[in-house]
Design an enzyme around this catalytic site. Structure first.
Site, short mmCIF file in Angstrom:
data_model
loop_
_atom_site.label_atom_id
_atom_site.label_comp_id
_atom_site.label_asym_id
_atom_site.label_seq_id
_atom_site.Cartn_x
_atom_site.Cartn_y
_atom_site.Cartn_z
N HIS A 198 0.79 -1.23 0.00
CA HIS A 198 0.00 0.00 0.00
C HIS A 198 0.82 1.27 0.00
O HIS A 198 0.39 2.31 -0.52
CB HIS A 198 -1.08 -0.06 1.07
CG HIS A 198 -2.18 -0.95 0.61
ND1 HIS A 198 -3.26 -0.50 -0.09
CD2 HIS A 198 -2.27 -2.31 0.60
CE1 HIS A 198 -4.00 -1.53 -0.46
NE2 HIS A 198 -3.43 -2.64 -0.04
N GLU A 442 -10.99 -11.74 -7.14
CA GLU A 442 -9.58 -11.79 -6.74
C GLU A 442 -9.22 -13.12 -6.09
O GLU A 442 -8.11 -13.31 -5.63
CB GLU A 442 -9.22 -10.59 -5.85
CG GLU A 442 -10.23 -10.24 -4.79
CD GLU A 442 -9.94 -8.92 -4.08
OE1 GLU A 442 -8.90 -8.29 -4.33
OE2 GLU A 442 -10.77 -8.52 -3.25
N ASP A 466 -4.43 -9.37 -5.82
CA ASP A 466 -4.72 -10.57 -5.04
C ASP A 466 -4.89 -11.80 -5.93
O ASP A 466 -4.48 -12.89 -5.56
CB ASP A 466 -5.98 -10.36 -4.20
CG ASP A 466 -5.66 -9.61 -2.92
OD1 ASP A 466 -4.64 -9.95 -2.28
OD2 ASP A 466 -6.39 -8.69 -2.57
N CYS A 513 -9.06 -3.59 -11.67
CA CYS A 513 -8.66 -2.47 -10.81
C CYS A 513 -7.38 -2.76 -10.03
O CYS A 513 -6.97 -1.96 -9.21
CB CYS A 513 -9.78 -2.07 -9.86
SG CYS A 513 -10.20 -3.34 -8.68
C1 PEP Z 1 -6.41 -6.14 -5.85
O1 PEP Z 1 -6.30 -7.10 -5.07
O2 PEP Z 1 -5.99 -6.14 -7.02
C2 PEP Z 1 -7.05 -4.89 -5.39
C3 PEP Z 1 -7.32 -3.92 -6.25
O3 PEP Z 1 -7.32 -4.76 -4.07
P1 PEP Z 1 -6.22 -4.41 -2.94
O4 PEP Z 1 -4.94 -4.06 -3.65
O5 PEP Z 1 -6.79 -3.28 -2.17
O6 PEP Z 1 -6.16 -5.70 -2.19
MG MG Z 2 -7.42 -7.09 -3.27
#
Ligand code: PEP
Ligand code: MG
Length: 590
Positions: A198, A442, A466, A513
């Site tokens: 993150h 995911e 994920d 995404c």
């Molecule tokens: C993902 O897993 O690609 C996603 C967009 O969610 P996060 O990165 O918040 O787990």
């Molecule tokens: Mg995710």
């Protein structure tokens, strides 16, 4: 050359967010406290108490200083957490009990204070009252500061970072990332982490370089040292020489001219050369990113990671606070769509500073996470659903569930959504009764049961971060195996084909995404496989748009078909890079 100047050192890592930064290092190293425990002479107890008093006073000064800084940089609301910290510091019961502990055990004051504060944390954690339970975070934080003061060490804090620094850290947790003063960061380099951690996602949304997996950076970098962060090649150059600075200066000039070429399309439509309009959406984490979404001409928000409202929160945000945040985004972007993802806590986002307990687990990414938490706490979940529904009356809100493993979970969540609607109707509060509901795809089991999910959903978005980790069994944060985290693995291509194919068969949109969506190397592949939208950090939109405007959808489809025939992830990766390069020759630096 100055003989005393520190020597230039290059540390190699993995390029995670593009860009080049030059500035001073802010070293952020979280060490476990090495707490001494020993018997003290009874005659020295008064001295110990005086030492304790001094530490409390010092901590008070430190908290007051940080409070003022946060209030100045981030505002009064964000600063209020420190008032609660000051209250803990003045808690006479905590102080009195520490002194009694010393009298009873004869141990040194830091050991006694640690014992007593731990007892407090435990006792507060067990209290059913939500407000009191939330005080645990404050006690933990303040105890750490007092112990640092007693041991004569300064506690590291990203919130107190000086202006315009490059953050160098062993690791940055999502809650650390949330507390970064975004206007102060030139770049981020960490030893741990991955391209989808993150801190990196924050760096991309700030358009600053980030490097992960830079082994030894925390030990080699000195706080305040000058460094170049090369987010294209994954290099950190500590104490760069004049020649290196000159070379990077030249490179920067070239990159700037490429950048302005890319930006020249930013106000034009994302339309392929054969006339297909592609939907490019933004990923956001905070309500104040609305401006950014508009500036980069996104077609809406494809992923609003609402859990960021909960990280570092002083209290769990109530329905009203959530509504305010969601409504601000919905209203600010109406009539554009805003996909509000329900809480994705757990995994690497388990550290809520104690406001809600997520027990530590052996395999947090396979554990109590996201929709699993929400379905186990329906009242807590419904608070968010009501807030989201109310926001749907202010704009074009869509609701999306994370970490869905199968249709039954969506059905359960949808039942709670219906309950939330009834509750709002009973209160006479407005919402969009036809609000669209989607699932993130995911988890491989969700991909394999797309036909069943189609009966419960209006749309899908593939979370490749994920999905890659779960399909290939590669922990997305583990640097040791980062080279095995392959977006172009044939298993990924086949899974994506199933997802987009099934969604299309049911006439439902399915976008992407995850971080793959914002990397132009994969744009042709994803569109060719059938993605109906791509959602990414807003600053990445122009680069992806540039490629979209330089490709033909028919070519992308043909290309994806060819890639599905290949057996080797590296070969597919190389072909994706070639697909991109061939269509963007004028962007080459060579
Ligand atoms: C993902 O897993 O690609 C996603 C967009 O969610 P996060 O990165 O918040 O787990
Ligand atoms: Mg995710």
């Amino acid at each position: 050359m100055d003989k005393t100047a520190p020597t230039e050192t290059v540390v190699k890592g993995i390029a995670a967010s593009q860009g080049i930064a030059y500035g001073q290092i802010f070293l952020y190293v979280q060490k476990d406290l090495d707490l001494p425990q020993f018997q003290i002479d009874p005659a020295r107890r008064v001295e110990e108490i005086a030492r304790f008093d001094r530490a409390l006073l010092e901590t008070r000064k430190e908290i007051t200083r940080v409070r003022a800084e946060v209030a100045r940089n981030l505002g009064e609301d964000e600063a209020r957490i420190f008032d609660a910290h000051l209250m803990v510091l003045e808690d006479q019961a905590l102080i009195g009990e520490t002194i009694r502990e010393m009298e009873n055990t004869g141990l040194n004051i830091e050991a006694c204070f640690h014992r007593v504060s731990q007892r407090y944390v435990k006792a507060f954690e067990e209290i059913p009252d939500e407000y009191l339970r939330e005080r645990v975070a404050d006690i933990r934080d303040v105890s750490k500061r007092v112990l640092h003061a007693l041991l004569g060490q300064a506690a590291a804090s990203l919130g107190s970072m000086l202006q315009n620094r490059i953050v160098a850290a062993n690791d940055i947790s999502p809650s650390d990332a949330a507390s970064i003063d975004r206007s102060n960061v030139l770049g981020i380099v960490t030893e741990g982490g991955s391209r989808t951690s993150h801190a990196v996602i924050v760096a991309r949304s700030l358009k600053v370089p980030a490097i992960v997996g830079a082994a030894g950076i925390a030990a080699q970098a000195r706080d305040g040292a000058w460094a170049i962060l090369d987010g294209y090649d994954g290099l950190v150059i500590l104490n760069p020489t004049e020649q290196t600075l000159f070379r990077y200066g030249k490179l920067q000039e070239k990159r700037r001219s490429v950048e302005s070429r890319i930006m020249s399309v930013s106000r034009l439509p994302a339309e392929t050369q054969d006339g297909v309009r592609v939907t490019l959406l933004a990923n956001i984490e905070k309500a104040d990113e609305v401006e950014l979404v508009r500036n980069y001409q996104a077609d809406g928000v494809g992923l609003y990671r609402t859990e960021y409202l909960f990280l570092n929160a002083e209290h769990l945000p109530d329905e009203e606070q959530q509504f305010t945040a969601y409504a601000a985004v919905a209203q600010g972007l109406a009539p554009l769509p805003v996909v509000l993802r329900t809480l994705d806590l757990g995994g690497d986002k388990a550290d809520l500073g104690g406001v809600a307990r997520i027990e530590s687990e052996a395999n947090p990414f396979l554990g109590f996470r996201a929709i699993r938490i929400c379905l186990e706490s329906p009242e807590f979940f419904k608070k968010q659903l009501r807030a989201a529904l109310r926001a749907s009356a202010c704009g074009n809100v869509q609701i999306m569930y994370p970490m869905i493993s199968g249709a039954d979970e969506v059905a359960q969540a949808n039942r709670l959504l219906e309950e939330a609607k009834r509750e709002l109707a009973a209160r006479g509060q407005a919402f969009d009764p036809k609000v669209k509901v989607g699932s993130m795809i995911e988890i491989p089991s969700a991909a394999a049961t797309m036909d069943l999910l189609c009966a419960e959903c209006d749309f899908f978005s593939v979370g490749t971060n994920d999905l890659i980790q779960y399909t290939l069994a590669i922990d997305r944060l583990n640097v040791r195996i980062a080279h095995l985290y392959q977006p172009t693995h044939p298993a990924m291509l086949r899974t994506l084909r199933t997802i987009f194919g099934e969604a299309a068969r049911h006439k439902l949109p399915a976008g992407v995404c995850g971080e793959m969506a914002g990397d132009p190397i994969y744009t042709g592949l994803l569109l060719g496989l059938g993605a109906t939208s791509l959602s990414m950090a807003p600053p990445l939109i122009p680069t992806v748009k540039y490629l979209v405007r330089n490709l033909k959808m028919a070519d992308a489809r043909k290309f994806a078909k060819e890639m599905l025939e290949l057996r080797d992830a590296r070969e597919i990766q190389a072909r994706c890079e070639e697909f991109y390069r061939e269509r963007t020759k004028e962007l080459s630096l060579g």
